[in-house]
Design a protein around this motif. Structure first.
Motif, mmCIF file in Angstrom:
data_model
loop_
_atom_site.group_PDB
_atom_site.id
_atom_site.type_symbol
_atom_site.label_atom_id
_atom_site.label_comp_id
_atom_site.label_asym_id
_atom_site.label_seq_id
_atom_site.Cartn_x
_atom_site.Cartn_y
_atom_site.Cartn_z
ATOM 1 N N MET A 247 0.845 -1.194 0.000
ATOM 2 C CA MET A 247 0.000 0.000 0.000
ATOM 3 C C MET A 247 0.886 1.252 0.000
ATOM 4 S SD MET A 247 -3.018 0.962 2.661
ATOM 5 C CE MET A 247 -3.353 -0.636 3.293
ATOM 6 N N ALA A 248 1.941 1.218 0.812
ATOM 7 C CA ALA A 248 2.858 2.361 0.869
ATOM 8 C C ALA A 248 3.508 2.602 -0.494
ATOM 9 C CB ALA A 248 3.919 2.114 1.931
ATOM 10 N N LYS A 249 3.774 1.505 -1.199
ATOM 11 C CA LYS A 249 4.478 1.611 -2.481
ATOM 12 C C LYS A 249 3.543 2.019 -3.626
ATOM 13 C CE LYS A 249 7.799 -1.185 -5.073
ATOM 14 N NZ LYS A 249 8.386 -2.512 -5.178
ATOM 15 N N TYR A 250 2.379 1.357 -3.694
ATOM 16 C CA TYR A 250 1.513 1.564 -4.864
ATOM 17 C C TYR A 250 0.330 2.500 -4.610
ATOM 18 C CZ TYR A 250 4.066 -2.608 -6.332
ATOM 19 O OH TYR A 250 5.057 -3.506 -6.637
ATOM 20 N N GLN A 251 -0.145 2.559 -3.371
ATOM 21 C CA GLN A 251 -1.320 3.401 -3.081
ATOM 22 C C GLN A 251 -1.066 4.211 -1.796
ATOM 23 O OE1 GLN A 251 -3.940 -0.130 -3.177
ATOM 24 N NE2 GLN A 251 -5.251 1.068 -4.511
ATOM 25 N N PRO A 252 -0.072 5.109 -1.840
ATOM 26 C CA PRO A 252 0.280 5.835 -0.611
ATOM 27 C C PRO A 252 -0.867 6.680 -0.046
ATOM 28 C CG PRO A 252 1.400 6.772 -2.539
ATOM 29 C CD PRO A 252 0.781 5.494 -2.979
ATOM 30 N N MET A 253 -1.779 7.123 -0.928
ATOM 31 C CA MET A 253 -2.907 7.926 -0.416
ATOM 32 C C MET A 253 -3.818 7.067 0.465
ATOM 33 S SD MET A 253 -4.353 10.830 -0.168
ATOM 34 C CE MET A 253 -4.119 12.081 -1.428
ATOM 35 N N LYS A 254 -3.995 5.797 0.085
ATOM 36 C CA LYS A 254 -4.836 4.906 0.888
ATOM 37 C C LYS A 254 -4.216 4.714 2.278
ATOM 38 C CE LYS A 254 -6.503 0.913 -0.890
ATOM 39 N NZ LYS A 254 -6.477 -0.519 -1.249
ATOM 40 N N LEU A 255 -2.912 4.529 2.301
ATOM 41 C CA LEU A 255 -2.225 4.341 3.583
ATOM 42 C C LEU A 255 -2.328 5.605 4.440
ATOM 43 C CD1 LEU A 255 -0.370 2.439 5.293
ATOM 44 C CD2 LEU A 255 1.551 3.671 4.322
ATOM 45 N N ALA A 256 -2.105 6.763 3.797
ATOM 46 C CA ALA A 256 -2.179 8.029 4.538
ATOM 47 C C ALA A 256 -3.586 8.221 5.104
ATOM 48 C CB ALA A 256 -1.791 9.192 3.627
ATOM 49 N N ALA A 257 -4.624 7.841 4.319
ATOM 50 C CA ALA A 257 -6.007 7.982 4.791
ATOM 51 C C ALA A 257 -6.275 7.010 5.941
ATOM 52 C CB ALA A 257 -6.976 7.719 3.642
ATOM 53 N N ALA A 258 -5.767 5.765 5.797
ATOM 54 C CA ALA A 258 -5.988 4.765 6.849
ATOM 55 C C ALA A 258 -5.339 5.196 8.160
ATOM 56 C CB ALA A 258 -5.444 3.406 6.404
ATOM 57 N N GLU A 259 -4.322 6.039 8.066
ATOM 58 C CA GLU A 259 -3.615 6.512 9.247
ATOM 59 C C GLU A 259 -4.019 7.929 9.649
ATOM 60 O OE1 GLU A 259 -1.403 5.426 11.645
ATOM 61 O OE2 GLU A 259 -2.457 3.689 10.865
ATOM 62 N N GLY A 260 -4.832 8.576 8.812
ATOM 63 C CA GLY A 260 -5.193 9.974 9.074
ATOM 64 C C GLY A 260 -3.946 10.841 9.117
ATOM 65 N N LEU A 261 -2.955 10.470 8.307
ATOM 66 C CA LEU A 261 -1.645 11.144 8.343
ATOM 67 C C LEU A 261 -1.636 12.326 7.369
ATOM 68 C CD1 LEU A 261 1.317 10.714 9.496
ATOM 69 C CD2 LEU A 261 1.816 9.603 7.307
ATOM 70 N N GLU A 262 -1.705 13.526 7.901
ATOM 71 C CA GLU A 262 -1.723 14.692 7.001
ATOM 72 C C GLU A 262 -0.332 15.054 6.529
ATOM 73 O OE1 GLU A 262 -4.053 17.857 8.548
ATOM 74 O OE2 GLU A 262 -5.874 16.631 8.530
ATOM 75 N N GLU A 263 0.599 15.143 7.471
ATOM 76 C CA GLU A 263 1.987 15.453 7.108
ATOM 77 C C GLU A 263 2.850 14.227 7.419
ATOM 78 O OE1 GLU A 263 2.916 18.096 5.526
ATOM 79 O OE2 GLU A 263 1.032 19.218 5.748
ATOM 80 N N GLY A 264 3.500 13.700 6.412
ATOM 81 C CA GLY A 264 4.326 12.518 6.637
ATOM 82 C C GLY A 264 5.776 12.887 6.890
ATOM 83 N N GLY A 265 6.675 11.956 6.659
ATOM 84 C CA GLY A 265 8.098 12.206 6.859
ATOM 85 C C GLY A 265 8.808 10.930 7.233
ATOM 86 N N LYS A 266 10.051 11.097 7.679
ATOM 87 C CA LYS A 266 10.812 9.925 8.132
ATOM 88 C C LYS A 266 10.387 9.582 9.561
ATOM 89 C CE LYS A 266 15.012 10.418 5.426
ATOM 90 N NZ LYS A 266 16.467 10.583 5.489
ATOM 91 N N GLY A 267 10.482 8.320 9.916
ATOM 92 C CA GLY A 267 10.135 7.900 11.278
ATOM 93 C C GLY A 267 8.699 8.256 11.634
ATOM 94 N N ALA A 268 7.749 7.946 10.705
ATOM 95 C CA ALA A 268 6.343 8.320 10.931
ATOM 96 C C ALA A 268 5.727 7.486 12.049
ATOM 97 C CB ALA A 268 5.555 8.140 9.630
ATOM 98 N N PRO A 269 4.886 8.126 12.892
ATOM 99 C CA PRO A 269 4.262 7.384 13.993
ATOM 100 C C PRO A 269 3.011 6.644 13.538
ATOM 101 C CG PRO A 269 3.632 9.687 14.099
ATOM 102 C CD PRO A 269 4.543 9.559 12.908
ATOM 103 N N PHE A 270 2.634 5.611 14.284
ATOM 104 C CA PHE A 270 1.396 4.866 14.005
ATOM 105 C C PHE A 270 0.338 5.321 14.999
ATOM 106 C CE2 PHE A 270 -1.452 1.285 14.832
ATOM 107 C CZ PHE A 270 -1.857 0.970 13.543
ATOM 108 N N SER A 271 -0.822 5.708 14.467
ATOM 109 C CA SER A 271 -1.900 6.178 15.335
ATOM 110 C C SER A 271 -2.753 4.990 15.788
ATOM 111 C CB SER A 271 -2.751 7.188 14.563
ATOM 112 O OG SER A 271 -3.972 7.389 15.221
ATOM 113 N N ILE A 272 -2.838 4.812 17.126
ATOM 114 C CA ILE A 272 -3.695 3.730 17.637
ATOM 115 C C ILE A 272 -5.141 4.228 17.626
ATOM 116 C CG2 ILE A 272 -4.217 2.264 19.630
ATOM 117 C CD1 ILE A 272 -1.235 2.386 20.288
ATOM 118 N N VAL A 273 -5.356 5.363 18.270
ATOM 119 C CA VAL A 273 -6.609 6.123 18.160
ATOM 120 C C VAL A 273 -6.167 7.585 18.147
ATOM 121 C CG1 VAL A 273 -8.195 4.472 19.275
ATOM 122 C CG2 VAL A 273 -6.869 6.047 20.685
ATOM 123 N N PRO A 274 -7.049 8.517 17.767
ATOM 124 C CA PRO A 274 -6.592 9.907 17.717
ATOM 125 C C PRO A 274 -5.950 10.357 19.030
ATOM 126 C CG PRO A 274 -8.752 9.704 16.720
ATOM 127 C CD PRO A 274 -8.445 8.374 17.312
#
Lengths: 495, 69
Positions: A247-274
């Motif tokens: 998903m990260a490789k081919y559909q990064p928008m899906k991954l970003a949406a699944a994580e609610g990640l607006e701004e990414g970067g290196k060492g990105a955190p995983f959201s358990i709940v907001p």
């Protein structure tokens, strides 16, 4: 406005049909393996108890199969009527796997399924056992072809667009079949079926124990189902890990949406709940590197360059390239008979920009973001319930082995009440996969709004409500027949 | 060969004849197939491109893709 309503209703109708179809498929996949294991024990030990146990679960399998059969056909009706542009545009890429599935499923089911049900007293033990296993394997292989077709839409590979026929043509069959997205999706879906079948068998068996009935049958069923379920769930986790990387490789928008990640970067955190995050965890899951780069929604829309130097265009640049591609396609159609030289130039421009063809239909960058809230929470329901059910199966197996299960009524109730949860987890998984890829029908090549046919909104609404009525009726019938069969019981404890 | 075909025929025929609860399921499947193929397919889900020649289909979808932009 009308077009947006048409897109919305067509999408909703397809989601309803696919969701309904997925109620039956996982139980078929999982129960088939469980009953095949039970029959294997019968053949190995010669103990008639296992034969009767396997036969009871086969009866439940048949009820589920009978109500679930052909529900997938409705999806194909919808392709032809509501998504005719899509159906033509995909060409044989989509048709070939579906045709293989149809033919294969028919022959497997007509032969092995029949031997499994009619052949107990007519064929040898081993031949019957082979038929049961082939039924289970056939169901999984059927799923493979459907998932190959679905995965092509998520990550289109192995084809070329032919502007003369307005269709995609398969140039590499094996690239389509061995699409990495298809491989992960296949294992993820099939093993999630094992999980569904196991939770179902454990839940029903616990109901018998709570009622003080069929003790030997229930405990034996729990033992087999818990082992199949634990193996299945661990495999779901492994294939889910692989799905995350893809998903990260081919559909990064899906991954970003699944994580609610607006701004990414290196060492990105995983959201358990907001508000609750595990540092670096998303990078580990998505790239298998603690400092791996994961783009967020805004990065994808603004355009970004990976640490490896891979440049990803901004939404506006992609939309511009998409418009150039559609314009070139139009010019090619207009000039191919009258002016071959102009057509050749247009075709070259089309090929250069074909990768972004679908972006030409997008009016604003916001359209490229799937419904973040829905995808984010669906992901948490899938993972949360999946993990909780794994724990439940482990505890149930432990309690059963220690002879304590029947004293732990709360655990048996928890197992029984978990049956709807495993279905919710499965449906949530499909919401992540399918809502997460919006607005695309074919990633980057065709958005839903270009894929829908020019049919009336009223017609789609009518069939939507018709489906709601038919699906509810059939589901009620299935549940009624199944409950009757379960109440009647396996009648195997009379020794 | 004919013997084998006869054996297969009897296998299925006997299987269907001896069904008890399975008959309900077959009626259910039959009802569903009628609803799906006769009612839904016949009245509600006529393929949009049906009745068009290959050339007309190419023209139709090509126009759709260009005009939907």
């Amino acid at each position: 406005m009308i077009e947006s309503a048409l897109v919305g209703w067509s999408r909703l109708q397809f989601a309803l049909t696919a969701g309904y179809h997925w109620i039956f498929v996982p139980l078929t996949l999982g129960l088939a393996v469980i009953m095949a294991v039970m029959e294997s024990i019968y053949v190995k030990t010669g103990d008639e108890f296992w034969k009767r146990t396997a036969k009871f679960w086969m009866k439940i399998f048949a009820i589920n199969f009978a109500v679930g059969i052909a529900t997938g056909i409705i999806l194909e009706f919808e392709f032809g009527t509501n998504f005719s542009n899509y159906s033509w545009f995909v060409g044989d890429i989509f048709g070939a796997p579906l045709a293989i599935e149809g033919i294969f499923a028919f022959f497997m089911e007509a032969t092995f399924f029949a031997v499994m049900f009619f052949g107990w007293e007519k064929v040898g033990k081993r031949f019957h056992l082979a038929s049961t296993w082939f039924t289970a394997i056939g169901a999984a292989i059927s799923a493979l072809w459907i998932l190959v077709a679905n995965s092509w839409m998520q990550n289109p590979v192995g084809m070329d667009f032919n502007p003369d026929t307005v269709r995609h043509e398969m140039v590499d069959f094996w690239a389509v079949v061995l699409n990495p997205v298809a491989i992960s999706k296949f294992f993820h879906a099939v093993f999630s079926g094992w999980m569904t079948g196991s939770i179902f068998v454990i839940g029903i068996s616990c109901w018998y124990l709570l009622k003080g009935r069929e003790r030997k049958f229930a405990l034996a069923s729990i033992r087999v189902a818990a082992i199949v379920g634990i193996v299945g769930t661990l495999s779901v986790m492994l294939s889910g890990d692989s799905s995350g990387v893809q998903m990260a490789k081919y559909q990064p928008m899906k991954l970003a949406a699944a994580e609610g990640l607006e701004e990414g970067g290196k060492g990105a955190p995983f959201s358990i709940v907001p508000g609750v995050e595990i540092p670096n965890m998303l990078s580990i899951l998505a790239t298998h590197d603690i400092d791996g780069y994961v783009p967020g929604i805004n990065n994808i829309l603004d355009g970004y360059t990976t640490p490896e130097g891979e440049v990803h265009l901004s939404a506006e640049e992609k939309m511009e390239r998409g418009k150039i591609a559609i314009e070139a396609f139009s010019e090619y159609r207009d000039s191919k008979d009258s002016n071959p030289e102009e057509a050749a130039v247009a075709r070259e421009v089309l090929e250069e920009n074909m990768e972004y063809f679908g972006y030409g239909y997008i009016d604003s960058r916001e359209e490229l973001v799937p419904p973040v809230g829905l995808v984010y929470w669906a992901f948490r329901v899938m993972v949360g319930f999946g993990s909780a059910l794994l724990l439940l199966m482990m505890v149930v197996l432990w309690a059963e082995r220690r002879g304590r299960l029947e004293k732990m009524r709360w655990l048996m109730w928890a197992a029984l009440l978990s049956i709807p949860l495993v279905y919710l987890a499965g449906q949530a998984g499909w919401i992540v996969a399918e809502v997460g890829r919006q607005p695309w029908v074919i990633d980057g090549l065709l958005p839903v709004k270009a894929a829908v046919s020019s049919v009336s909104v009223a017609a789609v609404k009518t069939t939507f409500f018709l489906f709601v009525a038919i699906f509810t009726l059939f589901l009620a019938i299935e549940i009624r027949i199944m409950i009757k069969a379960i109440k009647e019981g396996p009648k195997v404890d009379v020794e | 060969m004919i013997k084998a075909i006869k054996a297969i025929y009897h296998f299925y025929a006997e299987g269907f004849r001896n069904m008890t609860w399975g008959r309900t399921l077959w009626w259910l499947i039959l009802l569903k197939v009628i609803i799906l193929f006769v009612v839904l397919r016949g009245f509600f889900f006529k393929p949009t491109l049906a009745g068009k020649s290959e050339k007309e289909r190419i023209e139709y979808v090509g126009n759709q893709l260009v005009t939907k932009q």
